[in-house]
Write an enzyme that holds these catalytic residues in place. Structure first.
Site, PDB file in Angstrom:
ATOM      1  N   GLU A   1       9.938   8.701 -16.604  1.00 57.54           N
ATOM      2  CA  GLU A   1       8.542   9.078 -16.854  1.00 57.54           C
ATOM      3  C   GLU A   1       8.115   8.636 -18.253  1.00 57.54           C
ATOM      4  O   GLU A   1       6.978   8.226 -18.476  1.00 57.54           O
ATOM      5  CB  GLU A   1       8.372  10.585 -16.695  1.00 57.54           C
ATOM      6  CG  GLU A   1       8.573  11.047 -15.271  1.00 57.54           C
ATOM      7  CD  GLU A   1       8.746  12.554 -15.163  1.00 57.54           C
ATOM      8  OE1 GLU A   1       7.977  13.176 -14.443  1.00 57.54           O
ATOM      9  OE2 GLU A   1       9.654  13.114 -15.802  1.00 57.54           O
TER      10      GLU A   1
ATOM     11  N   LYS B   1      15.750  22.210 -10.687  1.00 52.65           N
ATOM     12  CA  LYS B   1      15.164  20.912 -11.021  1.00 52.65           C
ATOM     13  C   LYS B   1      16.151  19.906 -11.610  1.00 52.65           C
ATOM     14  O   LYS B   1      17.034  20.242 -12.376  1.00 52.65           O
ATOM     15  CB  LYS B   1      13.989  21.079 -12.016  1.00 52.65           C
ATOM     16  CG  LYS B   1      12.807  21.834 -11.494  1.00 52.65           C
ATOM     17  CD  LYS B   1      12.225  21.254 -10.216  1.00 52.65           C
ATOM     18  CE  LYS B   1      11.656  19.882 -10.368  1.00 52.65           C
ATOM     19  NZ  LYS B   1      10.393  19.886 -11.111  1.00 52.65           N
TER      20      LYS B   1
ATOM     21  N   HIS C   1       0.833  -1.220   0.000  1.00 53.05           N
ATOM     22  CA  HIS C   1       0.000   0.000   0.000  1.00 53.05           C
ATOM     23  C   HIS C   1       0.862   1.262   0.000  1.00 53.05           C
ATOM     24  O   HIS C   1       0.472   2.278   0.589  1.00 53.05           O
ATOM     25  CB  HIS C   1      -0.943   0.036   1.215  1.00 53.05           C
ATOM     26  CG  HIS C   1      -1.691  -1.235   1.430  1.00 53.05           C
ATOM     27  ND1 HIS C   1      -2.931  -1.495   0.877  1.00 53.05           N
ATOM     28  CD2 HIS C   1      -1.364  -2.358   2.125  1.00 53.05           C
ATOM     29  CE1 HIS C   1      -3.339  -2.696   1.230  1.00 53.05           C
ATOM     30  NE2 HIS C   1      -2.403  -3.256   1.988  1.00 53.05           N
TER      31      HIS C   1
END
Ligand code: ARG
Length: 443
Positions: free
Chosen positions: A286, A279, A153
């Site tokens: 991705e 960043k 989970h």
């Protein structure tokens, strides 16, 4: 055109463009297979006395010349010539008048099937090699063994080790290779000789073409052969869909672990932002996650083309070509990217230990220890749960709790694994065999 006879008008350019612009582009990948298939077909026609020796050797010479031209400078296919089959027959016929005989006892329907089978066969062999390389990366990473948290989970569950985690991926990748082997065995069957759909009255020897092209058997029923287009494609895409789901899960896991600072993704595999100087983004991961959707949609594309087609050939089936090509090529590229990444990952041991402590990851070990000392497991579970609650209330971790610190020694030994990459033996031996098949045929 190969079929001008019954037409009095030439085909409309826009229609040809619609039919064949994309197809001719994709068919560039089929050039070597179409040439190999044609050589095998012509050799068989000669053996059967359908072509004379002089005819077959002139055709074969022209085909080999074309192959060499393709290897050195490539070929340009125009939508006006519809497909690779037309292109090659035309090019051969320009070199020798006997070229007009090479299509005896053949149709583009069985020809494209054979080309696609050879394309898929090579792709499967390539995919198998890539899957092995990715396993190797995990093997390499597992040598930097250390603690790791396991999650259910997405919450800390129990302690693991890096080698145990690596091994879990390797086991999955081995199943992926088995799945490829399974489709390979069905892909590797000879459709040539099925012609348009009903076979041919010519005395051809389908087994001989199968042998020459390295197919392990012949697809006996001709109507079945033609109608099976798209089936192997869907099977392969389904296997690849499963592999991509695995890679996508891995990509997500790496993104997530690195976001929690448990793992470092090498800088050279990240990219920055045009506005935010701070960043360091995991774009490639991705994109693996995102391109998984593409491969999955290729499977649905192929399946939905097949749906509702009566047996025989229909141009709809041409649409299975972009699906399988895009699906396999995307998967190949994605495995390569993951292979690079995995090898270079760095786990942040201190943060992992901290995560294990904060998540009370050893609680199950404590319950097991109590139960092994004789307490019924349900009671032991309750007692360990109370210890966790006390820790939470006091703001301490299990190793600081007087009732717990003695109780469990981390189970690191059981969870240490020796990770061993393994090539699929059958596919590796096929790789050698198929290389020889082509070198003999195209020499
Ligand atoms: N380009 C076609 C394909 O990929 C080849 C077969 C054409 N056959 C035909 N009868 N139109 O499906």
């Amino acid at each position: 055109m190969l079929w001008g006879g019954r037409f009095s008008k030439s085909p409309d350019r826009d229609i040809l463009e619609y039919n064949s612009a994309e197809n001719t582009r994709l068919d560039l990948r089929l050039v070597p297979y179409d040439i190999a298939g044609s050589i095998a077909h012509v050799m068989m026609l000669e053996k059967q006395g359908i072509l004379r020796k002089k005819e077959s050797s002139e055709i074969t010479r022209a085909l080999k010349g074309l192959f060499n031209k393709w290897k050195t400078s490539g070929l340009g296919l125009d939508p006006e010539i519809e497909d690779v089959h037309t292109y090659i027959e035309r090019a051969v016929s320009r070199k020798t008048e006997h070229g007009k005989k090479m299509h005896t006892a053949r149709s583009r329907n069985d020809q494209v099937l054979a080309d696609m089978r050879m394309y898929m066969r090579d792709m499967v062999l390539e995919l198998n090699k890539k899957l092995f390389s990715l396993q190797k990366s995990f093997e390499c990473l597992s040598k930097k063994d250390g603690p790791m948290a396991g999650y259910t989970h997405t919450r800390v569950a129990q302690p693991l080790t890096v080698s145990f985690w690596c091994d879990s991926y390797v086991q999955g990748l081995k199943r992926d290779a088995q799945r490829l082997e399974d489709c390979y065995r069905r892909i590797n069957s000879n459709p040539l000789g099925a012609c348009a759909l009903a076979g041919t009255p010519w005395g051809i020897d389908r087994r001989h073409t199968a042998r020459l092209l390295g197919f392990s058997n012949v697809q006996e029923n001709e109507l079945d052969a033609i109608s099976s287009r798209g089936e192997a494609e869907a099977e392969l895409l389904s296997a690849l869909g499963i592999t991509m789901a695995r890679l996508s899960g891995l990509a997500e896991e790496l993104i997530w672990l690195s976001q929690k600072n448990l793992l470092e993704i090498p800088e050279e595999y990240c990219t920055g932002s045009s506005i935010m100087p701070n960043k360091k983004n995991p774009d490639a991961l991705e994109l693996v996650r995102g391109r998984t959707s593409r491969v999955h949609s290729c499977l649905f594309h192929a399946l939905s083309v097949k749906k509702g087609l009566i047996p025989g050939y229909h141009s709809d089936l041409q649409e299975t070509k972009p699906a399988v090509m895009s699906g396999t090529e995307t998967t190949l590229a994605s495995i390569s990217v993951m292979t690079k990444m995995v090898k270079k990952l760095k786990f942040n041991k201190k943060n992992i230990e901290n995560e294990l402590e904060q998540g009370f990851a050893r609680a199950t070990e404590i319950a097991d220890t109590l139960a092994m000392q004789g307490m019924p497991f349900r009671e032991a579970h309750r007692k360990a749960g109370m210890i966790v609650r006390e820790c939470e209330e006091k703001g301490i971790v299990l190793s600081q709790h007087p009732g717990a610190k003695e109780m469990a020694s981390p189970e690191r030994k059981r969870l240490k694994r020796t990770v061993k990459a393994e090539k699929n033996g059958y596919l590796s031996s096929e790789e050698k065999r198929i290389t020889e098949v082509y070198s003999k045929l195209l020499r």
